[in-house]
Design a protein around this motif. Sequence first.
Motif, PDB file in Angstrom:
ATOM      1  N   VAL A  80     -24.388 -17.266 -10.121  1.00 57.09           N
ATOM      2  CA  VAL A  80     -24.105 -15.896 -10.561  1.00 57.09           C
ATOM      3  C   VAL A  80     -22.636 -15.574 -10.315  1.00 57.09           C
ATOM      4  O   VAL A  80     -21.985 -16.159  -9.445  1.00 57.09           O
ATOM      5  CB  VAL A  80     -24.983 -14.866  -9.822  1.00 57.09           C
TER       6      VAL A  80
ATOM      7  N   VAL B 197     -35.338  -9.263 -10.403  1.00 53.00           N
ATOM      8  CA  VAL B 197     -34.385 -10.381 -10.481  1.00 53.00           C
ATOM      9  C   VAL B 197     -33.082  -9.991  -9.800  1.00 53.00           C
ATOM     10  O   VAL B 197     -32.501 -10.771  -9.028  1.00 53.00           O
ATOM     11  CB  VAL B 197     -34.135 -10.787 -11.951  1.00 53.00           C
TER      12      VAL B 197
ATOM     13  N   GLY C 221     -26.643  -8.963 -17.905  1.00 53.87           N
ATOM     14  CA  GLY C 221     -28.099  -9.054 -17.952  1.00 53.87           C
ATOM     15  C   GLY C 221     -28.742  -7.767 -18.433  1.00 53.87           C
ATOM     16  O   GLY C 221     -29.663  -7.780 -19.252  1.00 53.87           O
TER      17      GLY C 221
ATOM     18  N   LEU D  89     -28.722 -15.160 -15.573  1.00 55.00           N
ATOM     19  CA  LEU D  89     -29.875 -14.548 -14.938  1.00 55.00           C
ATOM     20  C   LEU D  89     -31.110 -14.691 -15.824  1.00 55.00           C
ATOM     21  O   LEU D  89     -31.037 -14.466 -17.034  1.00 55.00           O
ATOM     22  CB  LEU D  89     -29.632 -13.062 -14.678  1.00 55.00           C
TER      23      LEU D  89
ATOM     24  N   ASP E 282     -22.516 -10.832 -14.105  1.00 53.99           N
ATOM     25  CA  ASP E 282     -23.824 -11.268 -14.616  1.00 53.99           C
ATOM     26  C   ASP E 282     -24.858 -10.146 -14.678  1.00 53.99           C
ATOM     27  O   ASP E 282     -25.659 -10.086 -15.611  1.00 53.99           O
ATOM     28  CB  ASP E 282     -24.370 -12.421 -13.775  1.00 53.99           C
TER      29      ASP E 282
ATOM     30  N   VAL F 292     -31.248 -11.747  -6.502  1.00 48.87           N
ATOM     31  CA  VAL F 292     -29.881 -12.270  -6.507  1.00 48.87           C
ATOM     32  C   VAL F 292     -29.017 -11.600  -5.443  1.00 48.87           C
ATOM     33  O   VAL F 292     -28.213 -12.257  -4.763  1.00 48.87           O
ATOM     34  CB  VAL F 292     -29.253 -12.080  -7.912  1.00 48.87           C
TER      35      VAL F 292
END
Length: 630
Positions: free
Chosen positions: A330, A531, A338, A303, A334, A535
């Motif tokens: 991903v 983010v 992250g 990520l 993740d 995703v």
Amino acid sequence: MQQALDILKQYWNHDTFREPQDKIIQSVLEGKDTFALMPTGGGKSVCFQVPAMMKEGLCLVISPLIALMKDQVANLEKRNIKAIALTGGIGTDELSDLLDNCKFGNYKFLYLSPERLQADWVIERIKDLPINLVAIDEAHCVSQWGHDFRPAYLQLSALKKHLPHVPFLALTASATERVQKDIISQLGLKNPAIFKKSFARENLAYMVFETEDKLHRIQQILTKNPEPSIIYVRNRKSCHDVSSQLQSLGFKATFYHGGLKEKEKEANMQLWLTEKAQVIVATNAFGMGIDKANVKTVVHIQLPDNLESYYQEAGRAGRSGQKSFGVLLVNQSDIAIGRQQFLEVLPDKKFLKEVYSRLNNFLQIAYGEGMDTTYPFNFNNFCQQYKLPAAKTYNALQFLDRQGILTLSQQFTEKVTIQFVIPSKEVMRYISLNPADEEMLLVILRNYSGIFDMETAMNMSLITNKSKATEEQVMNLLERLAQKEIITLRSSGNDSSITFNEVREDEHTINRVSKFLENQNDIKVHQFEKVVDYVTNTDTCKSRLILEYFDEKSTADCGICSYCISKNRKPVSPIESANAILEILKNGSSNSKELESKLDLTAEETIFALQLLLENDRITMNTNNQYTLK
């Protein structure tokens, strides 16, 4: 605009401007302050380089990125255009001489970091230069709401007052509406002409794929799209590992990260630019100034920490206008990783103060001293000595770098210290018996007069330049001399160097910038959550999510991203999938990934069809975890 086109053709070998380069250039030529928002690959540098070439005098370019400054100066010099970059580590006397050169040496471009303008005498000298345009690159750095705020940029408003009749051109590739307004306000732009190029990239398909086996998915992507590709990873180790794995799978791959020596960086980059390597595996150190038009695919296997960076990096694909792909792979872990990588390592004020104090102690800088001094710096040794967590410490150093307190330069040189332990007459006797070593030894003796009395640190670039030898040749000589007990030699690797831009003032220094730290941490948390939303959102076009992040409204789906494809994809009948699998297995055994790839099914569709066949006793599994007909 004919003259502008003629210059574009003469120096850059292009026949036409991209939209809206010509309008920006016209605005600058009319003497207007101008704001230009041009997403990555839009050709921002041409917008100030062409009008500067059309006018008498010198264009002042403010940029926070040393690597980009050096890259642009090198490109201008290749075109026989005089340019100079005054980066960190240049002492006051040398800086003064170089500014004189700018005044009398017919230079067309002067590149400066914003930190240089914090010295009043530098601004006074700039006032005496024939400045025809001030170009502010990465202008979002002036806004505390931007993703890379640098307080030194605030000094530019003072420069504006000193150059009231010189047009200012603010350029950025990524800024929300709030940041755009803040840039114009903070720089003091007067009734600026505003140009915004849409963030939409009609030919770039944003793809998010959930997969537990990322290497297998990369293999599929690179096999299907054999054109030049970039794979972005988080760290240097992953660069080497992923590149080796791809090579073992038969792909021509190389790698790039900030830890490589300049020659290796250049060699690896050329392998990729000349397409002797299909793919380059890189950290985010790769990309500045790279404008390779036919990049087909950019893959991120971890990520990104914000959508600004992701947009710029993914946007290095498809600059030719051909369909291309920005792929983000991903898996289930993740997001948690992250949060750990990006949020749990954000330094607070207490930790920042600790790192700054210990850094000064580590480099033996006394209180009230250190300004404009450069030190070789081994980051790992520093962290180990004070038992500091590496990622959090690096973020603290980066914050101090962005605030202009210090400049962290990853040069990856070696610190070499020597002392002669035999009399000078014996050294001269050695030279007479070994004429091949004469040039290098004489350079050392001429430049280091106290080398017989004390251990002396060598400037390897000085020795290599003056003796016309390579660093390897110089080191080989020093090692031979040490073996013969002619010198003592100490060599220790230093993975970077640090230049201090201010005197050491501990509490005062940190208190002055800590107010920005909390704000920056809040911004980073917000950016990472965006983010995560990008995703995990399964209800919105990926292109629209990116446009909305940059406050650009779009009512239409792009039609080519992973969401749009899945939405428009007709569901595959499990019976049809099962029958197709049986046909493939007639030719031999296969595993689930091979079947998924051959039939262009999703992982879920493949598993469901296989379970159906297993339950009906049509297939079985062999000892190699492959499916075979019964």
